[in-house]
Design an enzyme around this catalytic site. Structure first.
Site, PDB file in Angstrom:
ATOM      1  CE  LYS A 173      -1.816   2.665   2.663  1.00 43.55           C
ATOM      2  NZ  LYS A 173      -1.632   4.136   1.865  1.00 43.55           N
ATOM      3  CD  GLU A 248      14.337   1.560   7.889  1.00 43.11           C
ATOM      4  OE1 GLU A 248      14.680   2.572   8.262  1.00 43.11           O
ATOM      5  OE2 GLU A 248      15.068   0.452   8.086  1.00 43.11           O
ATOM      6  CB  CYS A 282      13.523   9.687   6.776  1.00 43.64           C
ATOM      7  SG  CYS A 282      14.609   8.725   5.725  1.00 43.64           S
ATOM      8  CD  GLU A 383      10.390  13.058  10.829  1.00 42.06           C
ATOM      9  OE1 GLU A 383       9.415  12.845  10.898  1.00 42.06           O
ATOM     10  OE2 GLU A 383      11.195  12.759  10.050  1.00 42.06           O
TER      11      GLU A 383
HETATM   12  P1  NAD Z   1       2.810   8.466   7.519  1.00 41.40           P
HETATM   13  O1  NAD Z   1       3.039   7.428   8.745  1.00 41.40           O
HETATM   14  O2  NAD Z   1       1.540   9.376   7.447  1.00 41.40           O
HETATM   15  O3  NAD Z   1       2.122   7.380   6.431  1.00 41.40           O
HETATM   16  C1  NAD Z   1       3.041   6.268   5.774  1.00 41.40           C
HETATM   17  C2  NAD Z   1       2.392   5.168   5.427  1.00 41.40           C
HETATM   18  O4  NAD Z   1       1.374   4.721   6.304  1.00 41.40           O
HETATM   19  C3  NAD Z   1       1.023   5.849   4.370  1.00 41.40           C
HETATM   20  O5  NAD Z   1       1.030   4.981   3.041  1.00 41.40           O
HETATM   21  C4  NAD Z   1      -0.032   5.825   4.961  1.00 41.40           C
HETATM   22  O6  NAD Z   1      -1.323   5.813   4.478  1.00 41.40           O
HETATM   23  C5  NAD Z   1       0.056   4.739   6.092  1.00 41.40           C
HETATM   24  N1  NAD Z   1      -0.803   4.856   7.197  1.00 41.40           N
HETATM   25  C6  NAD Z   1      -1.253   5.666   7.883  1.00 41.40           C
HETATM   26  N2  NAD Z   1      -1.891   5.023   8.960  1.00 41.40           N
HETATM   27  C7  NAD Z   1      -1.825   3.959   8.776  1.00 41.40           C
HETATM   28  C8  NAD Z   1      -2.350   2.997   9.932  1.00 41.40           C
HETATM   29  N3  NAD Z   1      -3.030   3.089  10.928  1.00 41.40           N
HETATM   30  N4  NAD Z   1      -2.265   1.503   9.343  1.00 41.40           N
HETATM   31  C9  NAD Z   1      -1.361   1.384   8.289  1.00 41.40           C
HETATM   32  N5  NAD Z   1      -0.764   2.376   7.288  1.00 41.40           N
HETATM   33  C10 NAD Z   1      -1.087   3.361   7.570  1.00 41.40           C
HETATM   34  O7  NAD Z   1       4.071   9.035   6.952  1.00 41.40           O
HETATM   35  P2  NAD Z   1       4.183   9.970   5.628  1.00 41.40           P
HETATM   36  O8  NAD Z   1       3.646  11.225   6.079  1.00 41.40           O
HETATM   37  O9  NAD Z   1       3.642   9.341   4.478  1.00 41.40           O
HETATM   38  O10 NAD Z   1       5.777   9.947   5.546  1.00 41.40           O
HETATM   39  C11 NAD Z   1       6.679  10.790   6.136  1.00 41.40           C
HETATM   40  C12 NAD Z   1       7.260  10.088   7.376  1.00 41.40           C
HETATM   41  O11 NAD Z   1       8.031   8.986   6.848  1.00 41.40           O
HETATM   42  C13 NAD Z   1       8.206  10.934   8.155  1.00 41.40           C
HETATM   43  O12 NAD Z   1       8.205  10.920   9.626  1.00 41.40           O
HETATM   44  C14 NAD Z   1       9.540  10.304   7.601  1.00 41.40           C
HETATM   45  O13 NAD Z   1      10.787  10.566   8.556  1.00 41.40           O
HETATM   46  C15 NAD Z   1       9.298   8.891   7.547  1.00 41.40           C
HETATM   47  N6  NAD Z   1      10.284   8.407   6.649  1.00 41.40           N
HETATM   48  C16 NAD Z   1      11.265   7.473   6.968  1.00 41.40           C
HETATM   49  C17 NAD Z   1      12.112   6.831   6.213  1.00 41.40           C
HETATM   50  C18 NAD Z   1      13.198   6.051   6.717  1.00 41.40           C
HETATM   51  O14 NAD Z   1      13.959   5.549   5.996  1.00 41.40           O
HETATM   52  N7  NAD Z   1      13.391   5.955   8.004  1.00 41.40           N
HETATM   53  C19 NAD Z   1      12.092   7.116   5.168  1.00 41.40           C
HETATM   54  C20 NAD Z   1      11.017   7.824   4.433  1.00 41.40           C
HETATM   55  C21 NAD Z   1      10.202   8.346   5.296  1.00 41.40           C
END
Ligand code: NAD
Length: 492
Positions: A173, A248, A282, A383
Site C-alpha cells: 500500500k 523505518e 527522513c 521532526e
Molecule cells: P505516515 O506515517 O503518515 O504514512 C506512511 C504510510 O502509512 C502511508 O502509506 C499511510 O497511508 C500509511 N498509514 C497511515 N496510517 C496507517 C495505519 N493506521 N495503518 C497502516 N498504514 C497507515 O508518513 P508519511 O507522512 O507518508 O511520511 C513521512 C514520514 O515518513 C516521516 O516521519 C519520515 O521521517 C518517515 N520516513 C522515514 C524513512 C526512513 O527510512 N526511516 C524514509 C522515508 C520517510
C-alpha cells in the site's frame, strides 16, 4: 485511472470510491486512484497467501529469482523516463531528481539479484559424528508493505526487491498521495516474470487500506516506512498475531560542524543536508550543531545561501527544489515555525511562502533557518519534515556528543572536521544508524539503512535487508539413528 492490482488483474474498488492525486507544484489533478475497501484488501491478502502456499514463486531457486530481479532492473532502465515523469507529477520533485531516484531503484534490484544468487545454506559444525546440520534461509511468507510519499518508488524498492529475492509474496500500500509509480511497477514485475498473486497493490487511506496489513492473521510480516505515530499503531496492531515487524520511522538528524572543518564544503553540504527535496527526507540534517567560535560566520553564510535557493515545478529547469507534498503538510510546517519562534528561536531566513506569482498555486515554502535554538525546544526535538533548519552551538566534543544523542530518534547524522581521530571518536559515540564524516546523504544498496531508538528497528538494504524477509530454519539430520537411552524402559 490507477486501479488496484490483485492476483494479476486490474480491479476497481468495490465501493466505487476514488481519490484525486494532486500535483504539489500547482494543485492540479494529475491522476485519479481507486480507493480500496477492507474487502478489497482482504482479497489482495488472500491472493498473496494462496500464491505463497501453492507456489511456484515461493519454491523457486535463488538463481531463478535472481534472474527475474535482473530482468526487472533492465525493464526499469528501459522505462526510466516514464517512471520519473510519474514520480515528479505525484511528488512535485524535479524531473532530474526523480531520474536519480530511478537510478537508485535500478541499483537496488540489481543488488538483491546479486545477493540472493550468492546465498547458500549454511553448514553448522555440531561436533557429532554422523550428523548433518544445516541452516536453510526460507521466505518469511506473505508480507504487508506500507510506504510514504517522499521517495515513493525508492522506498517501495527497498522492500519489494528483498521480499521477492527471498521468495515472499506481498501486498503493498503506497501513500495515498503518491501511488502512480508503485502501480506502474506492478506491470513491470509481471512483464519480468513474477507470477500472478505474488505482487498485489491496494490503494487508499492508511486507516482503511493500510491497517489490515498490520492486523490480518494471514500476513506474516509488516514492513513500514513512515511517521513515528503510525509506526507505533502498526507495531501495536501486529502484536495481536505476533507478526514480524520492520519499522523505518522519522529522524531529527544532527549535522555537527567543528571549527576546524573545511568551511566551504561544510556550508554547502549543510544546505543540501536539510533543503534537499525541501526537507522532506527522513535523514535530513535538520539540526545544525556548530562550534561556537565559528557560529556567526558559518550561520550567516548558510542563511544567505538559503535565501538564494530557487523554488519551482518539475518542468522549471531553473528550479533547485520543489513544493511541499500538500497544502496540509505546508500548514503543519508553518505551525512548526511559528511555534519555534514563540519558543525563542530567531528567524534568520525564510519563514514564509514565496511571493513569485508563478508559485502561488503550488504548496511552496521558503527554506527557513532558525538560529538561537537549544535542545530543550520542541522545534529541536520534533521532526518538521519540511525545509527548516534549527541551529545550536557547542564548545566541547563531549558536549556535542551529548547534544546529538539528546533525541528520541536515531536515524542519521554527520560530523565535519579535518581531525580524523576526532571524527571517528564522535562517530563511534553517536547513537544513530548512519553517520557521515565530511559528507551528507550518500547511501548505497550494499550498506544497511535504519534507525536506533524511536527511528525504528530492522534494517533495509545490505545483507540484513534481505535477512528481514527470511526465516532461518535449522535442519538436523542424523545419518545413523539409534536409541538415545535417556529413559531405560525398565519396570520398577
Ligand atoms: P505516515 O506515517 O503518515 O504514512 C506512511 C504510510 O502509512 C502511508 O502509506 C499511510 O497511508 C500509511 N498509514 C497511515 N496510517 C496507517 C495505519 N493506521 N495503518 C497502516 N498504514 C497507515 O508518513 P508519511 O507522512 O507518508 O511520511 C513521512 C514520514 O515518513 C516521516 O516521519 C519520515 O521521517 C518517515 N520516513 C522515514 C524513512 C526512513 O527510512 N526511516 C524514509 C522515508 C520517510
Amino acid at each position: 485511472m490507477i486501479d488496484l492490482f490483485i492476483n494479476g488483474k486490474r480491479l476497481k474498488s468495490s465501493s466505487g470510491e476514488t481519490r484525486n492525486i494532486i500535483h504539489p507544484a500547482d494543485g492540479s489533478i494529475v491522476e485519479v486512484a481507486q480507493e480500496a475497501t477492507n474487502g478489497d484488501v482482504e482479497k489482495a491478502i488472500k491472493s498473496a497467501q494462496l500464491a505463497f502456499e501453492t507456489g511456484p514463486w515461493s519454491k523457486t531457486t535463488n538463481a531463478h529469482r535472481s534472474s527475474v530481479l535482473k530482468r526487472i532492473a533492465e525493464l526499469l532502465e528501459r522505462d526510466k523516463a516514464s517512471f520519473a515523469k510519474a514520480e515528479s507529477k505525484d511528488t512535485g520533485k524535479r524531473f532530474i531528481e526523480a531520474e536519480y531516484d530511478m537510478d537508485d531503484v535500478i541499483k537496488v534490484f540489481k543488488y538483491f539479484a546479486e545477493l540472493i544468487s550468492q546465498q547458500t545454506n549454511r553448514k553448522v559444525n555440531v561436533d557429532r559424528e554422523n550428523v548433518e546440520s544445516t541452516i536453510h534461509y526460507e521466505p518469511v511468507g506473505v508480507v504487508g508493505l506500507i510506504t510514504p510519499w517522499n521517495y515513493p518508488l525508492l522506498q517501495a524498492s527497498w522492500k519489494i526487491a528483498p521480499a521477492l529475492a527471498a521468495g515472499c509474496t506481498f501486498v503493498i500500500k503506497p501513500s495515498e498521495l503518491t501511488p502512480s509509480t508503485t502501480s506502474l511497477l506492478m506491470d513491470t514485475l509481471t512483464e519480468a516474470g513474477v507470477p500472478d498473486g505474488v505482487h498485489n497493490l491496494v490503494l487508499g487511506s492508511g486507516a482503511v487500506a493500510g491497517s489490515p496489513l498490520s492486523s490480518h492473521p494471514d500476513i506474516d510480516m509488516v514492513s513500514f516506512t513512515g511517521g513515528l505515530i503510525t509506526g507505533k499503531k502498526i507495531m501495536a496492531a501486529a502484536s495481536e498475531t505476533v507478526k514480524k515487524v520492520a519499522l523505518e520511522l522519522g529522524g531529527k538528524n544532527p549535522n555537527i560542524v567543528f571549527a576546524d572543518a573545511d568551511m566551504d564544503a561544510a556550508i554547502d553540504n549543510a544546505l543540501t543536508a536539510v533543503f534537499l527535496h525541501s526537507g522532506q527526507v527522513c535523514s535530513a540534517g535538520a539540526r545544525l550543531l556548530v562550534e561556537k567560535s565559528i557560529h556567526d560566520k558559518f550561520v550567516n553564510e548558510v542563511a544567505r545561501r538559503a535565501d538564494l535557493i530557487r523554488l519551482g515545478s518539475p518542468e522549471d529547469s531553473f528550479a533547485e527544489t520543489g513544493a511541499l507534498i500538500s497544502a496540509a503538510h505546508r500548514d503543519k510546517v508553518e505551525k512548526y515555525v511559528a511555534n519555534a519562534i514563540s519558543e525563542g528561536a530567531k528567524l534568520i531566513a525564510g519563514g514564509k511562502r514565496p511571493t513569485e506569482s508563478h508559485l502561488q498555486n503550488g504548496f511552496y515554502y521558503r527554506p527557513t533557518v532558525l538560529d538561537n535554538c537549544n535542545s530543550k525546544m520542541q522545534c529541536v526535538q520534533d521532526e518538521s519534515f519540511g525545509p527548516v533548519l534549527t541551529v545550536e552551538t557547542f564548545e566541547t566534543e563531549a558536549e556535542v556528543i551529548a547534544l546529538a544523542n539528546d533525541t528520541i530518534y536515531g536515524l542519521a547524522g554527520a560530523v565535519w572536521t579535518k581531525d580524523i581521530d576526532k571524527a571517528q571518536r564522535v562517530a563511534n559515540q553517536l547513537r544513530h544508524g548512519t553517520i557521515w564524516i565530511n559528507d551528507y546523504h550518500p547511501y548505497v544498496p550494499q550498506a544497511e539503512w535504519g534507525g536506533f531508538k524511536q527511528s525504528g528497528f530492522g534494517r533495509e538494504l545490505g545483507p540484513m535487508g534481505l535477512a528481514e524477509y527470511q526465516e532461518a530454519k535449522h535442519v538436523w539430520q542424523n545419518l545413523k539413528p539409534g536409541p538415545s537411552n535417556w529413559f531405560d524402559g525398565k519396570e520398577q
